[in-house]
Design a protein around this motif. Sequence first.
Motif, PDB file in Angstrom:
ATOM      1  N   THR A 294     -28.058  -5.204 -21.005  1.00 36.89           N
ATOM      2  CA  THR A 294     -28.915  -6.024 -21.860  1.00 36.89           C
ATOM      3  C   THR A 294     -30.045  -6.544 -21.009  1.00 36.89           C
ATOM      4  N   HIS A 295     -31.094  -7.011 -21.663  1.00 39.37           N
ATOM      5  CA  HIS A 295     -32.278  -7.415 -20.913  1.00 39.37           C
ATOM      6  C   HIS A 295     -32.770  -8.794 -21.349  1.00 39.37           C
ATOM      7  N   PRO A 296     -31.990  -9.842 -21.035  1.00 40.32           N
ATOM      8  CA  PRO A 296     -32.498 -11.186 -21.312  1.00 40.32           C
ATOM      9  C   PRO A 296     -33.714 -11.459 -20.441  1.00 40.32           C
ATOM     10  N   ASN A 350     -27.399 -11.675 -25.209  1.00 35.65           N
ATOM     11  CA  ASN A 350     -28.512 -11.929 -26.139  1.00 35.65           C
ATOM     12  C   ASN A 350     -28.027 -12.117 -27.579  1.00 35.65           C
ATOM     13  N   HIS A 351     -27.002 -12.942 -27.748  1.00 32.51           N
ATOM     14  CA  HIS A 351     -26.516 -13.239 -29.090  1.00 32.51           C
ATOM     15  C   HIS A 351     -27.123 -14.562 -29.563  1.00 32.51           C
ATOM     16  N   PRO A 352     -28.204 -14.522 -30.346  1.00 34.39           N
ATOM     17  CA  PRO A 352     -28.882 -15.766 -30.727  1.00 34.39           C
ATOM     18  C   PRO A 352     -28.020 -16.697 -31.562  1.00 34.39           C
ATOM     19  N   GLU A 353     -27.095 -16.128 -32.357  1.00 31.44           N
ATOM     20  CA  GLU A 353     -26.278 -16.980 -33.230  1.00 31.44           C
ATOM     21  C   GLU A 353     -25.263 -17.800 -32.448  1.00 31.44           C
ATOM     22  N   TRP A 354     -24.945 -17.362 -31.216  1.00 27.60           N
ATOM     23  CA  TRP A 354     -24.002 -18.090 -30.380  1.00 27.60           C
ATOM     24  C   TRP A 354     -24.686 -18.846 -29.250  1.00 27.60           C
ATOM     25  N   SER A 355     -25.858 -18.427 -28.881  1.00 29.75           N
ATOM     26  CA  SER A 355     -26.534 -19.012 -27.725  1.00 29.75           C
ATOM     27  C   SER A 355     -26.808 -20.501 -27.890  1.00 29.75           C
ATOM     28  N   THR A 403     -33.205  -7.512 -28.821  1.00 31.07           N
ATOM     29  CA  THR A 403     -32.664  -6.949 -27.589  1.00 31.07           C
ATOM     30  C   THR A 403     -31.195  -7.295 -27.429  1.00 31.07           C
ATOM     31  N   VAL A 404     -30.432  -7.157 -28.526  1.00 35.68           N
ATOM     32  CA  VAL A 404     -29.012  -7.520 -28.448  1.00 35.68           C
ATOM     33  C   VAL A 404     -28.262  -6.661 -27.463  1.00 35.68           C
TER      34      VAL A 404
END
Length: 410
Positions: A294-296, A350-355, A403-404
Amino acid sequence: MNIDPIILSIPIYFLLIVAELLIQFFNKQKIYRLNDAVTNISCGITQQITGAFFKVTTIAAYQFVYENWSLFRIENTWWSVTLLILAVDLCYYWAHRMSHEVNLFWGGHVVHHQSEDYNFSVALRQGSFQILWTFWFYIPLAFLGFNTVTFLIVLALNTVYQFWIHTETIGKLPRPIEFIFNTPSHHRVHHGRNPKYIDKNHAGSLIIWDRMFGTFQEEEERPTYGITKPINTWNPVWANLQHYVDMTSQLRSTPGLMNKLGVMFYKPGWRPVAQGGYQSAPEVDKVNYRKYDTHPAFKMSLYVLVQFIITLAVTSAFLFTLADQELINKLTFSLVIVWSVAQFGLLLDNHPEWSRLEYLRILFCGGVFAFLYPYPLIIIPSIIYIGVALISFFFIYKPATDTVGSVINS
């Protein structure tokens, strides 16, 4: 203070990791990836934290057998300790081999094989549930009369030995060493997902057991590392649970009690004939194979690294003082540490719903220290930590819905 040789060796582990990083820098090799290395060490952290509770039961079982049912009481002499070293290594071989050949046990060991890289950090990647399935292979030593303390020291030293064999920076060693001992070359084979490498070289310290019991394989071409069904996440908690979730689903879809028992106790990949029979490992497609990555954003990676180092320091202090901690402190620190490393995995995924849970984690972690240790020297740094971490994450965090997950060339 904790006198476990595994815990005491932590500084040596990280010195060797630094050495590999220096080799990577000067030789311009691609040995480490931040997300993979953080996850490897996070799995090790999770295993040490859960092990603090699981070991109580397993060690108590060994001590009970030794005190009540042992055939002899073997005194510590040079010959008895030598015999114990060999016996522990032989028990390790069978515990390890069965961890590959029994699906239920594989769920505890699979974590160690999930990394698609191969470096010293992989040695720290251990499954939290493995001890529940493997410790019982050592109980015969209690029946024979090897005392608990000596056994635990020898077992720990056997584990410490295996750290240095997790590297690609050491080639094949002189033949006499390769013939007797487990080496980086032999263990690279063990971590390969190539069909001819799977379930080979189960040795702990001595490769002679694999030669004796027909599971030895020489290293030929460079292995492709990992498992046949990649987990595709950096979350160490899910890394420990995924196999059992998948096995539960398979049990539901498998008809008949005997078939369900087969799913649990036959080799991974076993299926009843009606469902296609045994699913052997596929050949590796080296042309199209890609590693999960992944590419944060760089700032996010840097943030995770800093938070991870803080968590690592807290974990080390916790493990070194574990014997002096009260139960409530043990449970609270365990929750803080396991939640933290799981959250770092979600950020790297890159999980926005958990970040967004990172805000809550920061408040909880800082608040725990201030609550458990209500002293100015603890409260003030805790408040500073909360403030700096919240502000940093607020300016760094940006949902990365595009970018998940992705892959990189091997």
